[in-house]
Design an enzyme around this catalytic site. Structure first.
Site, short mmCIF file in Angstrom:
data_model
loop_
_atom_site.label_atom_id
_atom_site.label_comp_id
_atom_site.label_asym_id
_atom_site.label_seq_id
_atom_site.Cartn_x
_atom_site.Cartn_y
_atom_site.Cartn_z
N ARG A 225 0.64 -1.44 -0.47
CA ARG A 225 -0.20 -0.01 0.15
C ARG A 225 0.90 0.93 0.23
O ARG A 225 2.04 1.30 1.04
CB ARG A 225 -1.03 0.04 1.27
CG ARG A 225 -2.28 -0.58 1.27
CD ARG A 225 -2.97 -0.33 0.16
NE ARG A 225 -4.19 -1.89 0.43
CZ ARG A 225 -4.18 -2.38 -1.01
NH1 ARG A 225 -3.35 -3.17 -1.63
NH2 ARG A 225 -5.34 -3.47 -0.33
N HIS A 273 -1.12 -0.64 -9.37
CA HIS A 273 -1.94 -2.09 -8.64
C HIS A 273 -1.94 -3.20 -9.43
O HIS A 273 -3.36 -3.00 -8.91
CB HIS A 273 -2.53 -0.86 -7.92
CG HIS A 273 -2.69 -1.46 -6.97
ND1 HIS A 273 -3.11 -0.68 -5.84
CD2 HIS A 273 -2.92 -3.28 -5.95
CE1 HIS A 273 -3.82 -1.50 -4.50
NE2 HIS A 273 -3.76 -2.50 -5.22
#
Ligand SMILES: NC(=O)c1ccc[n+]([C@@H]2O[C@H](COP(=O)([O-])OP(=O)(O)OC[C@H]3O[C@@H](n4cnc5c(N)ncnc54)[C@H](OP(=O)(O)O)[C@@H]3O)[C@@H](O)[C@H]2O)c1
Length: 310
Positions: A225, A273
């Site tokens: 993250r 991502h």
């Protein structure tokens, strides 16, 4: 009566999940919220970032399944039902992540960015390959994904160490645990891989001070993250050469804004991502197992602990 599993995700393919779950749970019907006639039929929820208030519609809900490994989006909300919440735990997802990490580690360990630059200049630029055993790879997080990434890197001969919250023993991997061990861990990482979940403890963990503990010219790979690292401090360290290069799959704000200086840096590889995804066919087995456990009154596996945040 067929029990219903309500599905919500803006990213995942409903048809693929429906087909995969039908094989393992023939008595459960996967349905989108808008196709459900009676909310009381819903026993399970398979969700990725459902809208606020989503769960209150289902009075007989018994299990929430987060459609992915990272549960930070779910943990951050204040409308979570007091029910077992599980994350996907899928060996194929872990293998996919380990493959991405190995690619990123090897890309840096074998100086591929420098070779790509030389190719663009039609330059034969021989860089004598380093012994993988001389490259120290530090992996933050030894959970389902970090552990698999660590063992894959170790299998390729890299000198791997791993850091977690609680102590672990992993064959072929040096381990360390807890905040006190972090400075020493960072000073020994030529390539640092972040596979920590986003929790109140990990947000901003890699601040300017901790990034400065890395050896000069170290490489940073973030596949967990963006919030775990101070992005402004990372940009500065990449600009000054304190950090030599980075592979970044996750960012503080996604999509990464056009104005981010990271886009312009030729020592940074940006991927949007996608290091790993939930794969319906293999994850369906774990979901089916947990559904049976709930109905049998047994504890579910891969249960998330909201107090810990992961
Ligand atoms: N980029 C992508 O495509 C992608 C895809 C999937 C997942 N992810 C991210 O990857 C993350 C990791 O996944 P996972 O399945 O490996 O998670 P996990 O199984 O929950 O493992 C988390 C690991 O981090 C450690 N940890 C947690 N808090 C810590 C702290 N405060 N200090 C030190 N260590 C701490 C845990 O320590 P203990 O072992 O001691 O509990 C554990 O080893 C997910 O949370 C998600 O954010 C990214």
């Amino acid at each position: 009566m067929t029990a219903v599993m309500v599905f919500h995700s803006a990213y995942d393919d409903f048809d693929a999940w429906q087909a995969a779950l039908r094989l393992h749970l023939p008595d459960v019907r996967l349905s989108r919220a808008e196709d459900i006639a009676d909310p009381a039929d819903v026993r399970y929820a398979l969700v990725w970032k459902p809208p606020i208030g989503f769960f209150t519609a289902y009075p007989r809900l018994a299990l929430v399944i987060n459609l992915g490994a990272g549960v930070d989006a779910l943990m951050a909300r204040d409308d979570l039902p007091d029910l077992p919440i599980t994350r996907l735990s899928d060996p194929d997802m872990a293998r996919m992540m380990a493959g991405f990490v190995l690619f990123a580690v090897t890309r840096h360990a074998r100086d591929i960015p420098a070779l790509e630059r030389a190719q663009r200049q039609k330059r034969w630029h021989y860089i004598h390959p380093r012994d993988p055993g001389s490259v120290r790879v530090g992996i933050l997080g030894l959970g389902e994904l970090g552990l698999r990434a660590a063992t894959e890197c170790a299998r390729q001969g890299y000198r791997v160490s791993g850091w977690s919250r609680t102590p672990k023993t992993v064959e072929g991997v040096e381990t360390a645990a807890g905040l006190d061990a972090l400075p020493n861990f960072l000073t020994c990482a030529d390539i640092l891989v972040c596979l920590l979940p986003q929790t109140p403890e990990t947000i901003g963990l890699l601040d300017a001070g901790r990034l400065a503990m890395l050896p000069k010219g170290a490489v940073f790979i973030n596949v967990s993250r963006g919030s775990v690292v101070d992005e402004a401090a990372l940009v500065e360290a990449l600009q000054s050469g304190a950090i030599g290069g980075a592979t970044l799959d996750v960012f503080a704000v996604e999509p990464l804004p056009e104005t981010s200086p990271l886009w312009q840096m030729d020592n940074v590889l940006i991927t949007p991502h996608l290091a790993s995804i939930a794969l319906a066919e293999s994850a369906a087995r774990q979901i089916a197992d947990n559904v049976r456990r709930v109905e049998a009154g047994e504890p579910v596996l891969s249960r998330v602990d909201p107090r810990r945040g992961y």
